[in-house]
Design a protein around this motif. Structure first.
Motif, PDB file in Angstrom:
ATOM      1  N   SER A 153      14.123   7.694  -5.795  1.00 25.87           N
ATOM      2  CA  SER A 153      12.897   7.307  -5.099  1.00 25.87           C
ATOM      3  C   SER A 153      12.529   8.361  -4.056  1.00 25.87           C
ATOM      4  O   SER A 153      13.389   9.114  -3.581  1.00 25.87           O
ATOM      5  CB  SER A 153      13.059   5.946  -4.410  1.00 25.87           C
ATOM      6  N   LEU A 154      11.257   8.388  -3.724  1.00 26.10           N
ATOM      7  CA  LEU A 154      10.755   9.265  -2.664  1.00 26.10           C
ATOM      8  C   LEU A 154       9.699   8.504  -1.876  1.00 26.10           C
ATOM      9  O   LEU A 154       8.719   8.019  -2.445  1.00 26.10           O
ATOM     10  CB  LEU A 154      10.140  10.535  -3.248  1.00 26.10           C
ATOM     11  N   TYR A 155       9.943   8.364  -0.571  1.00 28.57           N
ATOM     12  CA  TYR A 155       8.949   7.768   0.323  1.00 28.57           C
ATOM     13  C   TYR A 155       8.446   8.849   1.261  1.00 28.57           C
ATOM     14  O   TYR A 155       9.235   9.592   1.848  1.00 28.57           O
ATOM     15  CB  TYR A 155       9.542   6.621   1.139  1.00 28.57           C
ATOM     16  N   SER A 171      -0.297   3.047  17.615  1.00 29.36           N
ATOM     17  CA  SER A 171       0.320   3.889  16.597  1.00 29.36           C
ATOM     18  C   SER A 171       0.007   3.342  15.212  1.00 29.36           C
ATOM     19  O   SER A 171      -0.363   2.173  15.046  1.00 29.36           O
ATOM     20  CB  SER A 171       1.840   3.960  16.797  1.00 29.36           C
ATOM     21  N   GLY A 172       0.176   4.199  14.222  1.00 36.62           N
ATOM     22  CA  GLY A 172      -0.068   3.785  12.851  1.00 36.62           C
ATOM     23  C   GLY A 172       0.530   4.776  11.877  1.00 36.62           C
ATOM     24  O   GLY A 172       0.922   5.889  12.254  1.00 36.62           O
ATOM     25  N   ALA A 173       0.609   4.375  10.600  1.00 41.53           N
ATOM     26  CA  ALA A 173       1.180   5.238   9.575  1.00 41.53           C
ATOM     27  C   ALA A 173       0.573   4.898   8.222  1.00 41.53           C
ATOM     28  O   ALA A 173       0.171   3.761   7.965  1.00 41.53           O
ATOM     29  CB  ALA A 173       2.698   5.094   9.520  1.00 41.53           C
ATOM     30  N   LEU A 174       0.514   5.909   7.369  1.00 38.76           N
ATOM     31  CA  LEU A 174       0.067   5.760   5.982  1.00 38.76           C
ATOM     32  C   LEU A 174       1.144   6.367   5.093  1.00 38.76           C
ATOM     33  O   LEU A 174       1.500   7.541   5.269  1.00 38.76           O
ATOM     34  CB  LEU A 174      -1.264   6.473   5.763  1.00 38.76           C
ATOM     35  N   GLY A 175       1.694   5.571   4.170  1.00 40.58           N
ATOM     36  CA  GLY A 175       2.800   6.060   3.362  1.00 40.58           C
ATOM     37  C   GLY A 175       2.671   5.688   1.897  1.00 40.58           C
ATOM     38  O   GLY A 175       1.824   4.883   1.501  1.00 40.58           O
ATOM     39  N   LYS A 176       3.552   6.302   1.092  1.00 38.61           N
ATOM     40  CA  LYS A 176       3.599   6.021  -0.359  1.00 38.61           C
ATOM     41  C   LYS A 176       5.052   5.955  -0.793  1.00 38.61           C
ATOM     42  O   LYS A 176       5.846   6.849  -0.491  1.00 38.61           O
ATOM     43  CB  LYS A 176       2.876   7.135  -1.122  1.00 38.61           C
ATOM     44  N   GLN A 177       5.410   4.879  -1.473  1.00 46.13           N
ATOM     45  CA  GLN A 177       6.752   4.708  -2.026  1.00 46.13           C
ATOM     46  C   GLN A 177       6.685   4.954  -3.526  1.00 46.13           C
ATOM     47  O   GLN A 177       6.018   4.218  -4.257  1.00 46.13           O
ATOM     48  CB  GLN A 177       7.275   3.305  -1.742  1.00 46.13           C
ATOM     49  N   ASP A 178       7.364   6.004  -4.003  1.00 49.05           N
ATOM     50  CA  ASP A 178       7.399   6.337  -5.422  1.00 49.05           C
ATOM     51  C   ASP A 178       8.792   6.099  -5.980  1.00 49.05           C
ATOM     52  O   ASP A 178       9.802   6.295  -5.282  1.00 49.05           O
ATOM     53  CB  ASP A 178       7.023   7.804  -5.644  1.00 49.05           C
ATOM     54  N   TYR A 179       8.856   5.692  -7.282  1.00 47.16           N
ATOM     55  CA  TYR A 179      10.115   5.474  -7.973  1.00 47.16           C
ATOM     56  C   TYR A 179      10.133   6.286  -9.261  1.00 47.16           C
ATOM     57  O   TYR A 179       9.093   6.548  -9.865  1.00 47.16           O
ATOM     58  CB  TYR A 179      10.303   3.991  -8.316  1.00 47.16           C
ATOM     59  N   GLU A 180      11.324   6.638  -9.711  1.00 49.58           N
ATOM     60  CA  GLU A 180      11.468   7.445 -10.924  1.00 49.58           C
ATOM     61  C   GLU A 180      11.105   6.660 -12.180  1.00 49.58           C
ATOM     62  O   GLU A 180      10.433   7.180 -13.079  1.00 49.58           O
ATOM     63  CB  GLU A 180      12.906   7.950 -11.032  1.00 49.58           C
ATOM     64  N   ASP A 181      11.538   5.387 -12.254  1.00 52.83           N
ATOM     65  CA  ASP A 181      11.426   4.632 -13.500  1.00 52.83           C
ATOM     66  C   ASP A 181      10.422   3.492 -13.477  1.00 52.83           C
ATOM     67  O   ASP A 181      10.374   2.687 -14.417  1.00 52.83           O
ATOM     68  CB  ASP A 181      12.806   4.069 -13.885  1.00 52.83           C
ATOM     69  N   THR A 182       9.629   3.384 -12.419  1.00 49.47           N
ATOM     70  CA  THR A 182       8.623   2.322 -12.360  1.00 49.47           C
ATOM     71  C   THR A 182       7.513   2.725 -11.411  1.00 49.47           C
ATOM     72  O   THR A 182       7.601   3.766 -10.748  1.00 49.47           O
ATOM     73  CB  THR A 182       9.248   0.983 -11.910  1.00 49.47           C
ATOM     74  N   ASP A 183       6.473   1.926 -11.355  1.00 46.92           N
ATOM     75  CA  ASP A 183       5.330   2.244 -10.492  1.00 46.92           C
ATOM     76  C   ASP A 183       5.693   2.110  -9.022  1.00 46.92           C
ATOM     77  O   ASP A 183       6.511   1.269  -8.635  1.00 46.92           O
ATOM     78  CB  ASP A 183       4.158   1.310 -10.803  1.00 46.92           C
ATOM     79  N   GLY A 184       5.075   2.919  -8.185  1.00 44.65           N
ATOM     80  CA  GLY A 184       5.244   2.819  -6.745  1.00 44.65           C
ATOM     81  C   GLY A 184       4.066   2.108  -6.107  1.00 44.65           C
ATOM     82  O   GLY A 184       3.243   1.486  -6.790  1.00 44.65           O
ATOM     83  N   TYR A 185       3.975   2.207  -4.789  1.00 45.74           N
ATOM     84  CA  TYR A 185       2.879   1.545  -4.087  1.00 45.74           C
ATOM     85  C   TYR A 185       2.573   2.282  -2.789  1.00 45.74           C
ATOM     86  O   TYR A 185       3.424   2.973  -2.224  1.00 45.74           O
ATOM     87  CB  TYR A 185       3.224   0.082  -3.788  1.00 45.74           C
ATOM     88  N   ALA A 186       1.355   2.117  -2.310  1.00 48.27           N
ATOM     89  CA  ALA A 186       0.939   2.676  -1.023  1.00 48.27           C
ATOM     90  C   ALA A 186       1.074   1.602   0.052  1.00 48.27           C
ATOM     91  O   ALA A 186       0.956   0.405  -0.225  1.00 48.27           O
ATOM     92  CB  ALA A 186      -0.501   3.158  -1.096  1.00 48.27           C
ATOM     93  N   THR A 187       1.342   2.024   1.275  1.00 50.22           N
ATOM     94  CA  THR A 187       1.472   1.091   2.393  1.00 50.22           C
ATOM     95  C   THR A 187       0.927   1.720   3.663  1.00 50.22           C
ATOM     96  O   THR A 187       0.872   2.951   3.776  1.00 50.22           O
ATOM     97  CB  THR A 187       2.947   0.686   2.593  1.00 50.22           C
ATOM     98  N   TRP A 188       0.511   0.887   4.601  1.00 51.43           N
ATOM     99  CA  TRP A 188      -0.001   1.390   5.871  1.00 51.43           C
ATOM    100  C   TRP A 188       0.231   0.339   6.952  1.00 51.43           C
ATOM    101  O   TRP A 188       0.435  -0.836   6.672  1.00 51.43           O
ATOM    102  CB  TRP A 188      -1.488   1.720   5.768  1.00 51.43           C
TER     103      TRP A 188
END
Length: 230
Positions: A153-155, A171-188
């Motif tokens: 995985s890579l976040y 404060s705030g953040a915008l991120g993306k969680q990616d996985y090798e074998d399945t779909d990831g998702y965006a979060t904020w």
């Protein structure tokens, strides 16, 4: 991905060697807190129930290490306790601060410091740069084997904070969680932190993800956290 791992290893080795020549000073700090929900990368880790947490941190020059624990709730037969271990270095170059670390997320159903059904290890590389009163930053977290059956995985995220006065900051953040074998998702997330005293802070934060269809724990929420440090 190989390039990222090699670059992180080289950077960590470089700053570790550079830090050896610096004057060393040992420090010890503690933290404890409660929250209306334990939200991690936009997802509730307590099934939308309250959280109790605490940790201990050791600092030595630019190096640090610590342990942190919290209740979790992934289901009736799943772990009820999370215990994390981490160590890293925080060098600075001019006004820019870096953070290179290794983090182990351990859960009560797994045994030993090895990846199990739930437990996993991440490598972290982060940077923070002040711009006037504000600070902006970015971070990468890589796991060769993430929890569950999703492979590696890579976040990654960008974040910013701005103090309104001596006690209140946004404060705030915008991120993306990616996985090798399945779909990831965006979060904020976006929120405000208020320093009640020099040791006690209150954070009120809105969290959301782009995958509400994955279940209630992925839906938007507001979480309040009261944290004491000493």
């Amino acid at each position: 991905m190989k390039f990222f791992k090699l670059a992180l290893a080289a950077a960590t080795a470089s700053v570790a060697l550079g830090g050896a020549a610096m004057a060393q000073e040992v420090s010890l700090s503690y933290n404890v807190g409660i929250a209306s929900d334990y939200v991690f990368r936009g997802v509730s880790q307590t099934n939308e129930d309250p959280q109790v947490f605490g940790g201990v941190d050791l600092g030595y020059g630019i190096g640090y290490a610590g342990v942190w624990a919290s209740n979790v709730d992934f289901g009736a037969d799943d772990p009820s306790v999370e215990i994390d271990f981490y160590a890293g270095v925080k060098p600075t170059v001019g006004t820019t601060s870096f953070d290179f670390a290794v983090l182990y997320y351990g859960y009560s159903k797994d045994k030993g410091l090895t990846p199990g059904k739930y437990s996993y290890t991440e490598l972290k590389a982060a940077v923070v740069q002040p711009i006037g009163k504000a600070t902006v930053g970015g971070a990468l977290y890589y796991s060769p084997k993430y929890t569950g059956d999703v492979g590696s995985s890579l976040y990654y995220e960008v974040n910013a904070s701005y103090p309104l006065n001596d006690k209140l900051s946004l404060s705030g953040a915008l991120g993306k969680q990616d996985y090798e074998d399945t779909d990831g998702y965006a979060t904020w997330n976006v929120g405000a932190t208020y320093a009640i005293t020099g040791n006690l802070g209150l954070d009120l934060r809105y969290w959301d993800t782009a995958e509400h269809g994955w279940g209630d724990i992925y839906k938007s929420r507001v979480a309040a956290t009261l944290k004491a440090t000493f």
